[in-house]
Enzyme design. Structure first.
Site, PDB file in Angstrom:
ATOM      1  N   ARG A 172      -0.280  -2.317   0.642  1.00 20.46           N
ATOM      2  CA  ARG A 172      -1.676  -1.994   0.919  1.00 20.46           C
ATOM      3  C   ARG A 172      -2.639  -2.644  -0.085  1.00 20.46           C
ATOM      4  O   ARG A 172      -3.822  -2.692   0.147  1.00 20.46           O
ATOM      5  CB  ARG A 172      -1.886  -0.477   0.868  1.00 20.46           C
ATOM      6  CG  ARG A 172      -1.266   0.280   2.005  1.00 20.46           C
ATOM      7  CD  ARG A 172      -2.046   1.547   2.290  1.00 20.46           C
ATOM      8  NE  ARG A 172      -1.961   2.513   1.216  1.00 20.46           N
ATOM      9  CZ  ARG A 172      -1.028   3.443   1.130  1.00 20.46           C
ATOM     10  NH1 ARG A 172      -0.119   3.554   2.059  1.00 20.46           N
ATOM     11  NH2 ARG A 172      -1.032   4.300   0.141  1.00 20.46           N
ATOM     12  N   ARG A 176      -6.145 -11.577  -4.047  1.00 19.35           N
ATOM     13  CA  ARG A 176      -6.929 -12.722  -3.531  1.00 19.35           C
ATOM     14  C   ARG A 176      -7.426 -13.638  -4.652  1.00 19.35           C
ATOM     15  O   ARG A 176      -7.662 -13.184  -5.763  1.00 19.35           O
ATOM     16  CB  ARG A 176      -8.071 -12.241  -2.634  1.00 19.35           C
ATOM     17  CG  ARG A 176      -9.006 -11.227  -3.192  1.00 19.35           C
ATOM     18  CD  ARG A 176     -10.166 -11.010  -2.215  1.00 19.35           C
ATOM     19  NE  ARG A 176      -9.959  -9.909  -1.293  1.00 19.35           N
ATOM     20  CZ  ARG A 176     -10.540  -8.726  -1.423  1.00 19.35           C
ATOM     21  NH1 ARG A 176     -11.348  -8.492  -2.416  1.00 19.35           N
ATOM     22  NH2 ARG A 176     -10.320  -7.773  -0.535  1.00 19.35           N
ATOM     23  N   ARG A 249       2.988  14.846  -1.244  1.00 23.59           N
ATOM     24  CA  ARG A 249       2.453  14.760  -2.592  1.00 23.59           C
ATOM     25  C   ARG A 249       1.177  15.580  -2.599  1.00 23.59           C
ATOM     26  O   ARG A 249       0.373  15.506  -1.645  1.00 23.59           O
ATOM     27  CB  ARG A 249       2.150  13.298  -2.862  1.00 23.59           C
ATOM     28  CG  ARG A 249       2.300  12.730  -4.207  1.00 23.59           C
ATOM     29  CD  ARG A 249       3.483  13.054  -4.981  1.00 23.59           C
ATOM     30  NE  ARG A 249       3.063  12.975  -6.385  1.00 23.59           N
ATOM     31  CZ  ARG A 249       3.640  13.607  -7.360  1.00 23.59           C
ATOM     32  NH1 ARG A 249       4.673  14.392  -7.158  1.00 23.59           N
ATOM     33  NH2 ARG A 249       3.193  13.478  -8.593  1.00 23.59           N
ATOM     34  N   ARG A 280      -7.519   8.980 -11.488  1.00 24.80           N
ATOM     35  CA  ARG A 280      -8.841   8.353 -11.391  1.00 24.80           C
ATOM     36  C   ARG A 280      -9.951   9.361 -11.649  1.00 24.80           C
ATOM     37  O   ARG A 280      -9.747  10.576 -11.530  1.00 24.80           O
ATOM     38  CB  ARG A 280      -9.048   7.655 -10.054  1.00 24.80           C
ATOM     39  CG  ARG A 280      -8.651   8.451  -8.843  1.00 24.80           C
ATOM     40  CD  ARG A 280      -8.621   7.568  -7.578  1.00 24.80           C
ATOM     41  NE  ARG A 280      -8.020   8.302  -6.476  1.00 24.80           N
ATOM     42  CZ  ARG A 280      -7.732   7.776  -5.303  1.00 24.80           C
ATOM     43  NH1 ARG A 280      -7.969   6.516  -5.049  1.00 24.80           N
ATOM     44  NH2 ARG A 280      -7.176   8.509  -4.352  1.00 24.80           N
ATOM     45  N   GLU A 300      -8.962  13.301 -10.849  1.00 22.54           N
ATOM     46  CA  GLU A 300      -7.929  13.535  -9.830  1.00 22.54           C
ATOM     47  C   GLU A 300      -6.548  13.445 -10.482  1.00 22.54           C
ATOM     48  O   GLU A 300      -6.215  12.423 -11.089  1.00 22.54           O
ATOM     49  CB  GLU A 300      -8.092  12.479  -8.738  1.00 22.54           C
ATOM     50  CG  GLU A 300      -7.179  12.676  -7.562  1.00 22.54           C
ATOM     51  CD  GLU A 300      -7.464  11.658  -6.448  1.00 22.54           C
ATOM     52  OE1 GLU A 300      -8.643  11.388  -6.137  1.00 22.54           O
ATOM     53  OE2 GLU A 300      -6.485  11.115  -5.913  1.00 22.54           O
ATOM     54  N   TYR A 348       0.625   8.455   6.854  1.00 18.28           N
ATOM     55  CA  TYR A 348      -0.541   8.125   6.043  1.00 18.28           C
ATOM     56  C   TYR A 348      -1.562   7.434   6.936  1.00 18.28           C
ATOM     57  O   TYR A 348      -1.310   6.338   7.417  1.00 18.28           O
ATOM     58  CB  TYR A 348      -0.134   7.193   4.897  1.00 18.28           C
ATOM     59  CG  TYR A 348      -1.283   6.865   3.984  1.00 18.28           C
ATOM     60  CD1 TYR A 348      -1.465   7.559   2.791  1.00 18.28           C
ATOM     61  CD2 TYR A 348      -2.213   5.894   4.324  1.00 18.28           C
ATOM     62  CE1 TYR A 348      -2.532   7.278   1.966  1.00 18.28           C
ATOM     63  CE2 TYR A 348      -3.290   5.615   3.502  1.00 18.28           C
ATOM     64  CZ  TYR A 348      -3.438   6.308   2.327  1.00 18.28           C
ATOM     65  OH  TYR A 348      -4.501   6.031   1.525  1.00 18.28           O
ATOM     66  N   ASP A 350      -5.778   6.435   7.422  1.00 17.45           N
ATOM     67  CA  ASP A 350      -7.168   6.462   7.006  1.00 17.45           C
ATOM     68  C   ASP A 350      -8.004   7.081   8.126  1.00 17.45           C
ATOM     69  O   ASP A 350      -7.537   7.246   9.248  1.00 17.45           O
ATOM     70  CB  ASP A 350      -7.648   5.034   6.710  1.00 17.45           C
ATOM     71  CG  ASP A 350      -7.262   4.609   5.292  1.00 17.45           C
ATOM     72  OD1 ASP A 350      -7.175   5.472   4.411  1.00 17.45           O
ATOM     73  OD2 ASP A 350      -7.046   3.401   5.081  1.00 17.45           O
TER      74      ASP A 350
END
Ligand code: FAD
Ligand code: UDP
Length: 373
Positions: A172, A176, A249, A280, A300, A348, A350
């Site tokens: 994921r 670049r 999790r 984070r 978090e 999972y 989005d």
């Protein structure tokens, strides 16, 4: 005749999109949720004039124009672009891995120099067929990026060694060779002005919603009221964990209001060093370019899931996928229960994917339902 066409368990995004479509088709729905608010994990709440993402940073991004047009009916989106910063010990890096990161790591300036560095590091590894996340990461980005930006964060996030995790998790992360800090590749991205809860509220207009109601505590009575059930809770819990519990999790959020205008200068800062206990820190106002005098931050922490805790992430490793397949076979035999969403499908997903799945279900289910009337 039962009172409702559908009992929808879960007032999250999946349940709310399905309810909206069903009501549009003239169906009656009862939506229940065990929490005291609608929205599931995309719930936002205003604190000090700032929309706070109560269950972690939620950035809407998609390549699917139909989904983008759909969600834009319910909110206006701002032009937020996710560009997280990574902190590793006393060093700062741009994410995702791009020319800015490579310059910060090695002082290189051109794509050719960066590619040469990474190629040289990868070739030392001799990994031809990556079998786990560690090998996959090393084969993709080499030693330096792996050690500073992936290893510690991933161990914290998943509570396991990178060698014990499936390779697909790391696919994921984009890599670049341009100076582009946009985390996502999708053409559509933003944060809904006024928060996500407002989208859910609009989706649920015309639907009866009952909060603080656990399906399992009132199962018979609730099911007796509806022709069909759309269940967006945990699939294994629905079957009383009869084949054993699936792994999840969990997360813990620590939110603080600070008497200052700007704490970290960015919406998302990842702490990639294993020694820092949280993964984070989110500073919510930066999702909406806020200028309030105060700020709200959330640390978090990743946590082991145990029964009763919030199951945030399904752990889609081979063992859990195999166990899920057993539950899924049983689920497919149900005539009056449909499973959906991140937990019902143990996948999972989005937000854009969840909307897509809910619209697909609405299309097949509601057409079928109308034809049989
Ligand atoms: P949920 O939101 O989990 O809704 C399910 C609902 O069912 C919950 O409200 C729950 O309380 C209720 N429920 C469960 N069991 C019962 C029961 N027995 N009785 C009654 N009610 C029950 N997606 C993105 O697109 N961009 C992001 O940036 C992003 N960031 C994320 C960050 C984090 C930390 C997490 C955890 C997820 C993130 N996501 C993101 C994914 C996003 O949260 C999901 O796609 C979306 O919330 C899934 O919606 P859902 O309806 O399937 O599930
Ligand atoms: N990841 C990492 N370092 C980072 C951010 C992410 O190694 O700074 C890895 C980690 O294994 C994580 C995966 O990439 O589980 C996916 O992260 P992403 O932020 O895309 O997904 P999220 O956790 O927000 O759902």
């Amino acid at each position: 005749m039962k009172k409702y066409d559908y009992l929808i368990v879960g007032a999250g995004l999946f349940g709310s999109v399905f309810a909206h479509e069903a009501v549009k088709c003239g169906k009656t729905c009862l939506v229940i949720d065990k929490r005291d608010h609608i929205g599931g994990n995309i719930y936002t709440e205003e604190i000090e004039g700032i929309q706070v993402h109560k269950y972690g940073a939620h950035i809407f991004h998609t390549s699917n124009k139909t989904v983008w047009d759909y969600v834009n009916q319910f909110a206006e989106f701002n032009h937020f672009v996710n560009s997280p910063i990574a902190v590793y010990k006393d060093e700062l890096y741009n994410l995702p891995f791009n020319m800015n990161t490579f310059h910060q790591l090695w002082g290189v300036r051109t794509p050719a120099e960066a590619e040469a560095r990474i190629r040289e590091q990868i070739s030392r590894m001799h990994i031809t067929n990556p079998k786990n996340l560690e090998e996959q990461a090393l084969a993709l980005v080499g030693q330096d990026v792996y050690e500073k930006l992936i290893e510690g964060y991933t161990r914290k996030q998943w509570g396991r060694e990178c060698r014990e995790l499936p390779a697909f998790i790391i696919k994921r992360l984009p890599l670049r060779y341009t100076y582009d800090n946009n985390y996502f590749k999708d053409p559509y991205q933003g944060i809904p002005k006024g928060g996500y809860t407002e989208i859910i509220r609009k989706l649920l207009e015309g639907t009866q919603v009952v909060l603080k109601t656990d399906f399992f505590a009132n199962k018979e009575e609730l099911c007796a009221q509806a022709e069909k059930v759309v269940f967006t809770g945990m699939l294994d819990e629905f079957y009383d964990y009869c084949y054993g519990p699936l792994d999840y999790r969990s997360l813990r959020f620590e939110t603080e209001v600070l008497d200052m205008a700007n704490y970290q200068g960015n919406a998302v800062v990842n702490y990639t060093d294993y020694e820092v206990p949280y993964t984070r820190i989110i500073e919510h106002k930066h999702f909406e370019f806020g200028t309030q005098p105060k700020t709200v931050i959330t640390r978090e922490y990743s946590a082991e899931w145990t029964k009763g805790a919030e199951p945030y992430y399904p752990v889609n490793d081979p063992a859990n996928n195999e166990l899920y397949a057993k539950y899924e076979r049983r689920a497919l035999e149900e005539k009056n229960v449909i499973f959906g969403g991140r937990l019902g499908m143990y996948r999972y997903m989005d937000m854009d994917r969840v909307i897509e799945e809910a619209l697909n279900l609405a299309e097949t289910e509601l057409v079928y339902c109308n034809e049989n009337e």
